[in-house]
Design a protein around this motif. Structure first.
Motif, PDB file in Angstrom:
ATOM      1  N   LEU A  33       0.832  -1.205   0.000  1.00 21.93           N
ATOM      2  CA  LEU A  33       0.000   0.000   0.000  1.00 21.93           C
ATOM      3  C   LEU A  33       0.870   1.259   0.000  1.00 21.93           C
ATOM      4  O   LEU A  33       0.613   2.201  -0.761  1.00 21.93           O
ATOM      5  N   GLN A  34       1.908   1.272   0.822  1.00 22.41           N
ATOM      6  CA  GLN A  34       2.795   2.433   0.876  1.00 22.41           C
ATOM      7  C   GLN A  34       3.510   2.650  -0.460  1.00 22.41           C
ATOM      8  O   GLN A  34       3.647   3.786  -0.913  1.00 22.41           O
ATOM      9  N   ALA A  36       2.432   1.758  -3.416  1.00 26.11           N
ATOM     10  CA  ALA A  36       1.429   2.221  -4.383  1.00 26.11           C
ATOM     11  C   ALA A  36       1.089   3.686  -4.144  1.00 26.11           C
ATOM     12  O   ALA A  36       0.900   4.449  -5.101  1.00 26.11           O
ATOM     13  N   ARG A  37       1.054   4.096  -2.878  1.00 26.13           N
ATOM     14  CA  ARG A  37       0.753   5.496  -2.552  1.00 26.13           C
ATOM     15  C   ARG A  37       1.858   6.413  -3.087  1.00 26.13           C
ATOM     16  O   ARG A  37       1.590   7.522  -3.545  1.00 26.13           O
ATOM     17  N   ALA A  38       3.080   5.926  -3.055  1.00 26.31           N
ATOM     18  CA  ALA A  38       4.226   6.732  -3.506  1.00 26.31           C
ATOM     19  C   ALA A  38       4.218   6.967  -5.020  1.00 26.31           C
ATOM     20  O   ALA A  38       4.941   7.825  -5.511  1.00 26.31           O
ATOM     21  N   ASP A  41      -0.668  10.434  -7.934  1.00 33.89           N
ATOM     22  CA  ASP A  41      -2.104  10.706  -8.011  1.00 33.89           C
ATOM     23  C   ASP A  41      -2.960   9.510  -7.578  1.00 33.89           C
ATOM     24  O   ASP A  41      -3.057   8.511  -8.286  1.00 33.89           O
ATOM     25  N   LEU A  42      -3.586   9.618  -6.413  1.00 32.09           N
ATOM     26  CA  LEU A  42      -4.369   8.512  -5.858  1.00 32.09           C
ATOM     27  C   LEU A  42      -5.710   8.340  -6.559  1.00 32.09           C
ATOM     28  O   LEU A  42      -6.294   7.261  -6.512  1.00 32.09           O
ATOM     29  N   ASN A  45      -4.956   5.840  -9.418  1.00 24.21           N
ATOM     30  CA  ASN A  45      -3.906   4.879  -9.083  1.00 24.21           C
ATOM     31  C   ASN A  45      -4.560   3.538  -8.743  1.00 24.21           C
ATOM     32  O   ASN A  45      -4.957   3.299  -7.607  1.00 24.21           O
ATOM     33  N   TYR A  48      -2.888   1.496  -5.945  1.00 17.84           N
ATOM     34  CA  TYR A  48      -3.233   1.979  -4.607  1.00 17.84           C
ATOM     35  C   TYR A  48      -4.623   1.500  -4.206  1.00 17.84           C
ATOM     36  O   TYR A  48      -4.816   0.984  -3.104  1.00 17.84           O
ATOM     37  N   THR A  49      -5.576   1.642  -5.103  1.00 19.63           N
ATOM     38  CA  THR A  49      -6.952   1.235  -4.819  1.00 19.63           C
ATOM     39  C   THR A  49      -7.021  -0.261  -4.491  1.00 19.63           C
ATOM     40  O   THR A  49      -7.663  -0.667  -3.520  1.00 19.63           O
ATOM     41  N   LYS A  52      -5.250  -1.020  -1.125  1.00 20.11           N
ATOM     42  CA  LYS A  52      -6.085  -0.537  -0.014  1.00 20.11           C
ATOM     43  C   LYS A  52      -7.253  -1.503   0.224  1.00 20.11           C
ATOM     44  O   LYS A  52      -7.579  -1.838   1.364  1.00 20.11           O
TER      45      LYS A  52
END
Length: 153
Positions: A33-34, A36-38, A41-42, A45, A48-49, A52
């Motif tokens: 998750l971290q 993907a967050r990096a 644009d969330l 992304n 990230y989704t 999460k």
């Protein structure tokens, strides 16, 4: 009123093992998750989704399993010769006299394909506390049928 979930010691151990496995996997999921967050644009992304969502499923499963353990009532096998939780029963089912063997377990452990029958299923309810050579009628949604208890181990 507190509702306790009846289960065998084996079922309790399996839940504890799954909790340990999920807890061990949680740090890996957090790192994914971290990472993907990096990526930025969330809003667009998908990594990230997805990460999460997967972490959320893991956390939800952990809460559910912990709740099962908190409300577990561990049932020990009895030696009274009657069908009860933890015991293995051999049944003769219907007019065809088809033989099936099941372990009687709590609702959480039930899996008929693996020979684990819930004590509170229609069949489980019909045979609970009965002895060998007892014939009972099972009242089930698909129709009623006769079952004879051939062995209890």
């Amino acid at each position: 009123m507190t509702y306790y979930q009846k289960m065998t010691p084996e079922g309790y151990r399996k839940i504890k093992m799954e909790i340990a496995r999920l807890k061990k996997d949680r740090p890996r999921r957090i790192k994914i998750l971290q990472a993907a967050r990096a990526l930025g644009d969330l809003s667009e992304n998908t990594e990230y989704t997805e990460a999460k969502r997967e972490l959320g499923h893991l956390q939800s499963r952990l809460r559910y399993l912990n709740k099962q353990l908190n409300y577990a009532e561990i049932i020990k096998k009895t030696t009274d010769g009657k069908v009860d939780l933890g015991k293995i029963v051999t049944l003769e089912i219907g007019q065809e006299k088809e033989t099936e063997t099941y372990q009687i377990v709590g609702r959480m452990e039930a899996d008929v394909t693996k020979g684990k029958l819930a004590f509170d299923s229609p069949l489980g309810q019909a045979i609970m506390k009965k002895t060998v050579n007892t014939t009972v009628e099972v009242i089930a949604p698909a129709g009623n049928y006769q079952v004879t208890i051939k062995a209890i181990d």
